[in-house]
Structures are given as structure tokens and as C-alpha cells.
Scaffold this motif. Structure first.
Motif, short mmCIF file in Angstrom:
data_model
loop_
_atom_site.label_atom_id
_atom_site.label_comp_id
_atom_site.label_asym_id
_atom_site.label_seq_id
_atom_site.Cartn_x
_atom_site.Cartn_y
_atom_site.Cartn_z
N UNK A 8 -8.71 -1.57 -20.99
CA UNK A 8 -7.30 -1.92 -20.67
C UNK A 8 -6.61 -1.08 -19.54
N UNK A 9 -7.09 0.52 -19.96
CA UNK A 9 -6.40 1.36 -19.12
C UNK A 9 -7.19 1.12 -17.70
N UNK A 10 -8.44 1.13 -17.63
CA UNK A 10 -9.19 0.72 -16.56
C UNK A 10 -8.70 -0.39 -15.68
N UNK A 11 -8.41 -1.43 -16.18
CA UNK A 11 -7.85 -2.72 -15.58
C UNK A 11 -6.41 -2.04 -14.99
N UNK A 12 -5.78 -1.75 -15.65
CA UNK A 12 -4.27 -1.18 -15.33
C UNK A 12 -4.28 -0.25 -14.11
N UNK A 13 -5.12 0.73 -14.24
CA UNK A 13 -5.31 1.52 -13.12
C UNK A 13 -5.81 0.98 -11.92
N UNK A 14 -6.89 0.15 -11.85
CA UNK A 14 -7.33 -0.64 -10.86
C UNK A 14 -6.26 -1.25 -10.27
N UNK A 15 -5.43 -2.29 -10.84
CA UNK A 15 -4.34 -2.80 -10.55
C UNK A 15 -3.44 -1.97 -9.77
N UNK A 16 -2.95 -0.88 -10.25
CA UNK A 16 -2.05 -0.01 -9.58
C UNK A 16 -2.62 0.67 -8.24
N UNK A 17 -3.97 1.00 -8.49
CA UNK A 17 -4.55 1.53 -7.06
C UNK A 17 -4.37 0.37 -6.01
N UNK A 18 -4.89 -0.77 -6.28
CA UNK A 18 -4.78 -1.90 -5.32
C UNK A 18 -3.21 -2.17 -4.70
N UNK A 19 -2.28 -2.14 -5.43
CA UNK A 19 -0.83 -2.24 -5.25
C UNK A 19 -0.64 -1.01 -4.29
N UNK A 20 -1.06 0.11 -4.76
CA UNK A 20 -0.68 1.27 -3.72
C UNK A 20 -1.23 0.98 -2.60
N UNK A 21 -2.62 0.75 -2.30
CA UNK A 21 -3.18 0.77 -1.27
C UNK A 21 -2.70 -0.44 -0.30
N UNK A 22 -2.22 -1.68 -0.86
CA UNK A 22 -1.83 -2.84 -0.08
C UNK A 22 -0.55 -2.49 0.57
N UNK A 23 0.28 -1.41 -0.25
CA UNK A 23 1.85 -0.99 0.09
C UNK A 23 1.46 0.01 1.04
N UNK A 24 0.57 0.81 1.37
CA UNK A 24 0.31 1.79 2.07
C UNK A 24 0.98 3.36 1.52
N UNK A 25 0.97 3.44 0.22
CA UNK A 25 1.56 4.32 -0.49
C UNK A 25 0.81 5.63 -0.87
#
Length: 78
Positions: A8-25
Motif C-alpha cells: 500500500x505504501x509503495x502504491x501511494x508513493x508511486x501515485x504521488x511521484x507520478x502526480x509530482x512529475x505531471x505537475x512539474x513540481x
């Protein structure tokens, strides 16, 4: 149960990383420096922790945790 927690922690982290990359943060140069420092420190700390008695490792972890907690507490409230 621990495996499920890690999944669960890995899935949440992966989603967060993708969102940060998509938003250029992500500051890629700083992130790379932090990653290299973390990997290098983790490698050498793991190697060192196998060479010293476990009581020293446990004591160091306990004392450093207390010191960091006190630092952040006093830094925040003073």
C-alpha cells in the motif's frame, strides 16, 4: 500484514511521484543529489551497522531520534 502495508505504501508513493512529475513540481538536480546521498549513506551505514555490536546501533538510533525530536520541537516552538 507487513507485506500488505509495504504494498500500500509503495502504491501511494508511486501515485504521488507520478502526480509530482505531471505537475512539474520536482527539482531534478536537488532530487538527484538527495537520492545519491541517501543511497551512499544507506550503503555505508548498513555496512557499518553489521560491524559494530547491535547494542551500539540501537543506542545510536534511540539517542539520535531523541535529539532530532528535541531539535524540531524547540526549533518550532521557540
Amino acid at each position: 500484514m507487513n507485506g500488505l502495508k509495504l504494498l500500500i505504501s509503495t502504491c501511494v508513493s508511486a501515485i504521488a511521484i507520478v502526480l509530482f512529475i505531471v505537475n512539474g513540481l520536482i527539482d531534478w538536480s536537488s532530487g538527484l543529489a538527495v537520492m545519491l546521498g541517501t543511497l551512499t549513506g544507506g550503503y555505508f551505514a548498513a555496512d557499518l551497522s553489521r560491524k559494530v555490536p547491535q547494542s551500539y546501533v540501537k543506542g545510536f538510533v534511540a539517542l539520535s531520534s531523541i535529539a532530532i525530536t528535541c531539535y524540531f520541537f524547540y526549533d518550532t516552538y521557540l
